[in-house]
Design a protein around this motif. Structure first.
Motif, PDB file in Angstrom:
ATOM      1  N   ALA A  81       0.845  -1.192   0.000  1.00 34.16           N
ATOM      2  CA  ALA A  81       0.000   0.000   0.000  1.00 34.16           C
ATOM      3  C   ALA A  81       0.888   1.252   0.000  1.00 34.16           C
ATOM      4  N   THR A  82       0.248   2.400  -0.034  1.00 35.07           N
ATOM      5  CA  THR A  82       0.960   3.663  -0.251  1.00 35.07           C
ATOM      6  C   THR A  82       2.032   3.955   0.801  1.00 35.07           C
ATOM      7  N   GLY A  83       1.669   3.757   2.071  1.00 37.07           N
ATOM      8  CA  GLY A  83       2.615   4.077   3.140  1.00 37.07           C
ATOM      9  C   GLY A  83       3.893   3.262   3.015  1.00 37.07           C
TER      10      GLY A  83
ATOM     11  N   ILE B 299       0.847  17.194   6.967  1.00 37.24           N
ATOM     12  CA  ILE B 299      -0.458  16.628   6.641  1.00 37.24           C
ATOM     13  C   ILE B 299      -0.745  15.589   7.713  1.00 37.24           C
TER      14      ILE B 299
ATOM     15  N   CYS C  80       1.578   8.160   5.899  1.00 37.14           N
ATOM     16  CA  CYS C  80       2.692   8.818   5.208  1.00 37.14           C
ATOM     17  C   CYS C  80       3.731   9.325   6.207  1.00 37.14           C
TER      18      CYS C  80
ATOM     19  N   THR D  20       2.783  16.379  -0.324  1.00 35.23           N
ATOM     20  CA  THR D  20       1.510  15.679  -0.522  1.00 35.23           C
ATOM     21  C   THR D  20       0.582  16.491  -1.419  1.00 35.23           C
TER      22      THR D  20
ATOM     23  N   SER E 100      -2.790  15.047  -2.797  1.00 30.55           N
ATOM     24  CA  SER E 100      -4.191  14.780  -2.456  1.00 30.55           C
ATOM     25  C   SER E 100      -4.344  14.780  -0.944  1.00 30.55           C
TER      26      SER E 100
ATOM     27  N   ASN F  61       3.825  12.390  -2.410  1.00 27.83           N
ATOM     28  CA  ASN F  61       2.753  11.478  -2.031  1.00 27.83           C
ATOM     29  C   ASN F  61       1.495  11.942  -2.768  1.00 27.83           C
TER      30      ASN F  61
ATOM     31  N   ALA G 273      -1.283  10.150  -3.209  1.00 31.06           N
ATOM     32  CA  ALA G 273      -2.119   8.988  -2.861  1.00 31.06           C
ATOM     33  C   ALA G 273      -3.348   8.796  -3.745  1.00 31.06           C
TER      34      ALA G 273
ATOM     35  N   LYS H 281      -7.233   3.629  -4.199  1.00 38.68           N
ATOM     36  CA  LYS H 281      -7.902   4.926  -4.199  1.00 38.68           C
ATOM     37  C   LYS H 281      -8.108   5.473  -5.613  1.00 38.68           C
TER      38      LYS H 281
HETATM   39  C1  PLP Z   1      -4.275   6.836   1.789  1.00 39.23           C
HETATM   40  C2  PLP Z   1      -3.154   7.727   2.051  1.00 39.23           C
HETATM   41  C3  PLP Z   1      -1.891   7.242   2.390  1.00 39.23           C
HETATM   42  C4  PLP Z   1      -1.501   5.816   2.519  1.00 39.23           C
HETATM   43  O1  PLP Z   1      -2.351   4.892   2.927  1.00 39.23           O
HETATM   44  P1  PLP Z   1      -2.049   3.340   2.751  1.00 39.23           P
HETATM   45  O2  PLP Z   1      -3.026   2.759   3.676  1.00 39.23           O
HETATM   46  O3  PLP Z   1      -0.663   3.096   3.123  1.00 39.23           O
HETATM   47  O4  PLP Z   1      -2.323   3.044   1.309  1.00 39.23           O
HETATM   48  C5  PLP Z   1      -0.895   8.151   2.582  1.00 39.23           C
HETATM   49  N1  PLP Z   1      -1.100   9.459   2.463  1.00 39.23           N
HETATM   50  C6  PLP Z   1      -2.295   9.970   2.129  1.00 39.23           C
HETATM   51  C7  PLP Z   1      -2.440  11.436   1.956  1.00 39.23           C
HETATM   52  C8  PLP Z   1      -3.363   9.131   1.920  1.00 39.23           C
HETATM   53  O5  PLP Z   1      -4.539   9.639   1.572  1.00 39.23           O
END
Ligand code: PLP
Length: 486
Positions: free
Chosen positions: A141-143, A168, A173, A221, A223, A250, A252, A282
Motif C-alpha cells: 500500500a501507499t505508506g 499533513i 505517510c 503531498t 491529495s 505522495n 495517494a 484509491k
Molecule cells: C491513503 C493515504 C496514504 C496511505 O495509505 P495506505 O493505507 O498506506 O495506502 C498516505 N497518504 C495519504 C495522503 C493518503 O490519503
C-alpha cells in the motif's frame, strides 16, 4: 485452429463450427492485441474474455504444466483449490529474488501479466494526463511504498537523515518516514484568510538552508483533506533542484484529478521530483494492497525495483490488471469525467446547506477532491456565555440540547446514519505525539485552526446516490444541531 476446425466438422455441422471457432479466435485475439498494443482496450473486456486471458497466461506458468516434476523448495503448490482459483492458478508471484520487475523463469505467464499490468497502468495514467515515463507496480500500500522510496532515496544520499514534511495529518505517510529510520521535520501550513491552508514554501527553504547536507528529501503531498490545499509541489521541486535534495511526492489519490496531475507534471518539469507514489485502490477501485510509483527518473525506478527484497505476491497487481481490462479506456475516461462533474454539484449543494445553517463552505480552490464546511455554531465559544453575567446561549439550552451542540455529536449522528468518510475535525490545541514528533490539533493539519469543521470527498466511483444520501442525512442532522438562518 485449422485442424481443430476440421475435426469438429466431422461431429457438428460446419457452419456451426465456423461460428464457434470465430468466437474462439476473437477471444484469443484479445490477448494477442493486448501483447501487441500494450494499452487499455477501448471498451472493457467481458468477464469470460478476461478469464480466458488469465487462463492462457496461467497455463504458461510451471505449476500448471501437466508433466511438471517439481523438486525445488518453491514450486507454486497451492493446497486449497479455493485459493488457487482466487489467484486464477497463478501462484509464483512476481519478480525474482533480486528485482521485483525481473522475469520469473518458472512463470512466463505471471511475468507477462506483470508487464502488461504495468503497461496498462501507464496508459491509464497517461489518459489522466500524467507525463512520467517510468512506472513500477508494488504489492504494497501507499505508506509502505513511500517507505521503500525513502530507503531508495537514502542510497542516493547516505549521509542524510532528515525528511522535511509539510504537515499533513495522515498517519501512514508520516510513519513511512519513521519506519525508514529517518527524522521528520514538520513544516506547519500557512493559514490563509479564507480558511484554506497552503504550503509554507519559505519555511521549507529556511530548513533547507539550516540543515544543508543532512536533508535527504522533501516528502510533499498533493491529495489531502480540505481545507488543506495540495502542496505547492512545483515550488518545492524548484527548491529541491536548487539545494540538490530529493523530492518524493505522495500523490495517494491524485491521479483521478486533472488539476493535481497537471501540478505534478509542472513540478517534474520545473524542478526535481524523484518519485511520485499513488495508491491503486484509491485511484482504480481495487481492494487495498498496491501502489504505483511513477517517475521521469529512470535510475530511481530501476534502483527501487532492484532494492525490493525477494519475490512478491501478485494479487494487488492481478486485481489491477483485471480491473483495467474490465474497465477499458472509455469507462475510465467516463469515471474521471463523472467524478469531476459530481464534485462540482456536491460543492454547490454543500454550500447551500452550509449557508442555510449559518455555516460556510471553506474555500480551498485548488483542492478539487475534498470539501470542508465550518462547524462554528458548535464550537464552545459560540455556545458558552461570552462575558461574566451575560446571558449566553448555554443558559437557554437544556443538558440534552447542550450535548447536541458539539462537532463530535454531529460526527457520530452521521456515522450512525451510515455516512462513511465524512470527517469531523474539532477545534483543539491538544497535542498528539507520534514517536517524538508533536502535532498540535491533530487531524486539522494546523497548530491553531480557528474553528471546527467537517470534510467530505468526491472520489472516483462515487455515485449520484452516494452524494444525494449524504446530503439528505447531513441536512437531517444539521436540522437538530443547528438552527436555520435563512
Ligand atoms: C491513503 C493515504 C496514504 C496511505 O495509505 P495506505 O493505507 O498506506 O495506502 C498516505 N497518504 C495519504 C495522503 C493518503 O490519503
Amino acid at each position: 485452429m485449422e485442424s481443430l476446425e476440421e475435426e469438429a466438422n466431422r461431429l457438428v455441422k460446419a457452419t456451426y463450427v465456423q461460428q464457434g471457432v470465430n468466437n474462439l479466435r476473437s477471444r484469443r485475439n484479445s490477448l494477442k492485441n493486448l501483447l501487441i498494443h500494450k494499452k487499455l482496450p477501448l471498451t472493457g473486456f467481458d468477464d469470460p474474455t478476461i478469464e480466458f486471458v488469465l487462463t492462457e497466461l496461467a497455463m504458461m506458468d510451471s505449476n500448471n504444466f501437466s508433466a511438471n516434476a517439481g523438486v525445488g523448495e518453491r514450486e507454486g503448490r497451492v493446497f486449497s483449490s479455493l485459493v488457487s482459483r482466487r489467484h486464477y492458478h497463478m501462484s509464483h508471484g512476481i519478480g525474482r529474488s533480486g528485482d521485483i520487475a525481473e522475469v520469473q523463469p518458472k512463470a512466463a505467464g505471471s511475468s507477462l501479466m506483470y508487464i502488461l499490468a504495468t503497461c496498462l497502468t501507464k496508459h491509464a495514467l497517461q489518459i489522466g494526463g500524467a507525463k512520467q515515463k517510468n512506472c513500477l507496480l508494488l504489492p504494497l500500500a501507499t505508506g509502505m511504498s513511500l517507505n521503500l522510496c525513502l530507503l531508495q532515496m537514502r542510497k542516493r544520499r547516505p549521509q542524510a537523515d532528515i525528511v522535511i514534511f509539510p504537515r499533513i495529518d495522515q498517519k501512514s505517510c508520516f510513519k513511512s518516514i519513521l519506519t525508514a529510520g529517518l527524522s521528520p521535520i514538520l513544516v506547519d501550513n500557512v493559514l490563509e484568510k479564507d480558511g484554506s491552508m497552503e504550503t509554507d514554501v519559505a519555511g521549507v527553504a529556511k530548513l533547507l538552508s539550516k540543515y544543508g547536507d543532512r536533508v535527504l528529501c522533501i516528502l510533499s503531498t498533493t491529495s489531502c483533506f480540505a481545507p488543506r490545499q495540495p502542496d505547492k509541489v512545483d515550488e518545492l521541486a524548484k527548491l529541491c533542484k536548487e539545494h540538490e535534495v530529493g523530492h518524493i511526492i505522495n500523490n495517494a489519490y491524485g491521479t483521478q484529478c486533472s488539476l493535481i496531475t497537471k501540478l505534478v507534471n509542472r513540478a517534474d518539469a520545473v524542478g526535481r521530483v524523484d518519485a511520485i507514489v499513488q495508491s491503486t485502490d484509491k485511484n482504480f477501485m481495487v481492494p487495498v494492497g498496491g501502489a504505483i510509483v511513477t517517475s521521469s527518473d529512470d535510475a530511481f525506478v530501476t534502483g527501487l525495483s532492484k532494492m525490493y527484497p525477494g519475490r512478491a505476491n501478485a494479487t494487488p497487481v492481478l486485481d489491477l490488471f483485471i480491473t483495467l481490462l474490465s474497465m477499458g479506456e472509455q469507462s475510465y475516461r467516463g469515471l474521471l469525467e463523472k467524478r469531476s462533474r459530481l464534485f462540482e454539484s456536491m460543492k454547490l449543494s454543500l454550500e447551500g446547506i452550509a449557508i442555510k445553517y449559518g455555516e460556510t463552505l471553506i474555500s480551498s480552490p485548488r483542492n478539487t477532491i475534498s470539501l470542508s464546511v465550518t462547524l462554528k455554531e458548535l464550537d464552545e465559544d459560540s455556545i458558552q456565555p461570552k462575558e461574566e453575567g451575560g446571558e449566553g446561549v448555554a443558559e437557554k439550552l437544556s443538558q440534552k440540547q447542550l450535548a447536541q451542540k458539539s462537532p463530535s455529536y454531529l460526527g457520530s449522528m452521521l456515522f450512525q446514519r451510515s455516512v462513511s468518510g465524512c470527517r469531523v475535525v474539532s477545534k483543539s490545541s491538544k497535542v498528539t505525539k507520534i514517536e517524538s514528533t508533536e502535532f498540535s490539533g491533530w487531524g486539522s493539519h494546523a497548530t491553531n485552526y480557528p474553528f471546527s469543521y467537517f470534510t467530505a470527498a468526491c472520489a472516483i466511483g462515487a455515485t449520484d446516490e452516494d452524494v444525494r444520501l449524504f446530503l439528505e442525512r447531513l441536512e437531517k442532522v444539521m436540522s437538530k444541531t443547528h438552527s436555520v438562518v435563512v
